[in-house]
Design a protein around this motif. Structure first.
Motif, PDB file in Angstrom:
ATOM      1  N   GLY A 175     -13.632 -10.582  52.945  1.00  0.00           N
ATOM      2  CA  GLY A 175     -12.391  -9.865  52.673  1.00  0.00           C
ATOM      3  C   GLY A 175     -11.628 -10.496  51.524  1.00  0.00           C
ATOM      4  N   VAL A 176     -11.522 -11.819  51.552  1.00  0.00           N
ATOM      5  CA  VAL A 176     -10.829 -12.536  50.475  1.00  0.00           C
ATOM      6  C   VAL A 176     -11.572 -12.353  49.152  1.00  0.00           C
ATOM      7  CG1 VAL A 176     -10.196 -14.828  49.619  1.00  0.00           C
ATOM      8  CG2 VAL A 176      -9.724 -14.219  51.981  1.00  0.00           C
ATOM      9  N   VAL A 177     -12.897 -12.400  49.190  1.00  0.00           N
ATOM     10  CA  VAL A 177     -13.678 -12.227  47.963  1.00  0.00           C
ATOM     11  C   VAL A 177     -13.483 -10.820  47.396  1.00  0.00           C
ATOM     12  CG1 VAL A 177     -16.031 -12.101  47.040  1.00  0.00           C
ATOM     13  CG2 VAL A 177     -15.361 -14.024  48.492  1.00  0.00           C
ATOM     14  N   PHE A 178     -13.562  -9.799  48.249  1.00  0.00           N
ATOM     15  CA  PHE A 178     -13.343  -8.430  47.778  1.00  0.00           C
ATOM     16  C   PHE A 178     -11.988  -8.322  47.081  1.00  0.00           C
ATOM     17  CE2 PHE A 178     -16.812  -6.506  50.247  1.00  0.00           C
ATOM     18  CZ  PHE A 178     -17.100  -5.366  49.508  1.00  0.00           C
ATOM     19  N   ILE A 179     -10.956  -8.855  47.711  1.00  0.00           N
ATOM     20  CA  ILE A 179      -9.612  -8.763  47.129  1.00  0.00           C
ATOM     21  C   ILE A 179      -9.495  -9.643  45.896  1.00  0.00           C
ATOM     22  CG2 ILE A 179      -7.151  -9.259  47.501  1.00  0.00           C
ATOM     23  CD1 ILE A 179      -7.663  -8.436  50.487  1.00  0.00           C
ATOM     24  N   GLY A 180      -9.937 -10.887  46.003  1.00  0.00           N
ATOM     25  CA  GLY A 180      -9.789 -11.824  44.892  1.00  0.00           C
ATOM     26  C   GLY A 180     -10.475 -11.365  43.622  1.00  0.00           C
ATOM     27  N   VAL A 181     -11.693 -10.901  43.738  1.00  0.00           N
ATOM     28  CA  VAL A 181     -12.443 -10.456  42.563  1.00  0.00           C
ATOM     29  C   VAL A 181     -11.827  -9.192  41.977  1.00  0.00           C
ATOM     30  CG1 VAL A 181     -14.666  -9.497  41.815  1.00  0.00           C
ATOM     31  CG2 VAL A 181     -14.608 -11.553  43.246  1.00  0.00           C
ATOM     32  N   ASN A 182     -11.488  -8.241  42.818  1.00  0.00           N
ATOM     33  CA  ASN A 182     -11.056  -6.934  42.331  1.00  0.00           C
ATOM     34  C   ASN A 182      -9.583  -6.864  41.962  1.00  0.00           C
ATOM     35  OD1 ASN A 182     -13.535  -5.227  42.468  1.00  0.00           O
ATOM     36  ND2 ASN A 182     -13.540  -6.233  44.464  1.00  0.00           N
ATOM     37  N   ALA A 183      -8.766  -7.737  42.517  1.00  0.00           N
ATOM     38  CA  ALA A 183      -7.359  -7.756  42.133  1.00  0.00           C
ATOM     39  C   ALA A 183      -7.194  -8.204  40.685  1.00  0.00           C
ATOM     40  CB  ALA A 183      -6.559  -8.661  43.068  1.00  0.00           C
TER      41      ALA A 183
END
Length: 180
Positions: free
Chosen positions: A15-23
């Motif tokens: 979840g953090v990776v999805f948000i971190g990369v795409n934000a």
């Protein structure tokens, strides 16, 4: 650490990776707070998961297993995911929709995990993530901006993953603390 907590950590990390990369595709005024919020949500989750060491009463919930059927689901996910990424990059020439494909495949893999682990709640997560991925692919086909695709197919699935793991952790704590 139990397998359930391990699965929670894995979901939270993704979840953090999805948000971190795409934000990173979003304007900094939006992207930076989203990243900080995702990290804070994961740190809080890690505290809850590490603190929650008491076992559930017998028969109250299935135990997550990482047996052969789990690994088959993951293997199919990996093969389909890589094949789609290659097709997107070399046939469609639209690397901005890669995140949408990943969200779709990860979402679909939750249907397999729901069957393997007999956890019907994972179908809701799978449906939400699959919808985000499909929407991102459609947006890419119609020429949407990379930031729009990243928000719909990257940030939103990351939020769904973190929310789902939080819900599971809190639900686990409620069942553990309930009078038997």
């Amino acid at each position: 650490m139990t397998r359930d907590r391990t699965a929670g950590f894995i979901g939270g990390i993704f979840g953090v990776v999805f948000i971190g990369v795409n934000a990173g595709s979003l304007p900094p005024v939006v992207g930076l707070p989203l990243r900080a919020l995702a990290v804070a949500a994961f740190v809080g989750l890690a505290v809850v998961l590490r603190r929650d060491r008491a076992p559930l009463p017998t028969g109250t919930a299935p135990t997550v297993g990482f047996g052969r059927r789990y690994w088959w689901v993951v293997a199919v996910e990996a093969v389909v995911g890589v094949a789609g990424i290659l097709a997107i990059r070399f046939l469609w020439h639209a690397p901005q929709v890669t995140v949408a494909w990943i969200a779709l495949v990860v979402g679909l893999h939750f249907f397999g995990l729901a069957a393997v682990w007999r956890l019907t709640a994972l179908r809701w997560l799978g449906a939400g993530m699959s919808a985000c991925g499909a929407a991102g692919l459609a947006l890419g086909a119609y020429g949407a901006s990379p930031a729009t695709i990243a928000a719909i197919a990257g940030v939103a699935p990351g939020a769904l993953l973190l929310s789902s793991v939080w819900w599971g952790a809190l639900n686990h704590a409620e069942r553990r603390d309930a009078p038997h």
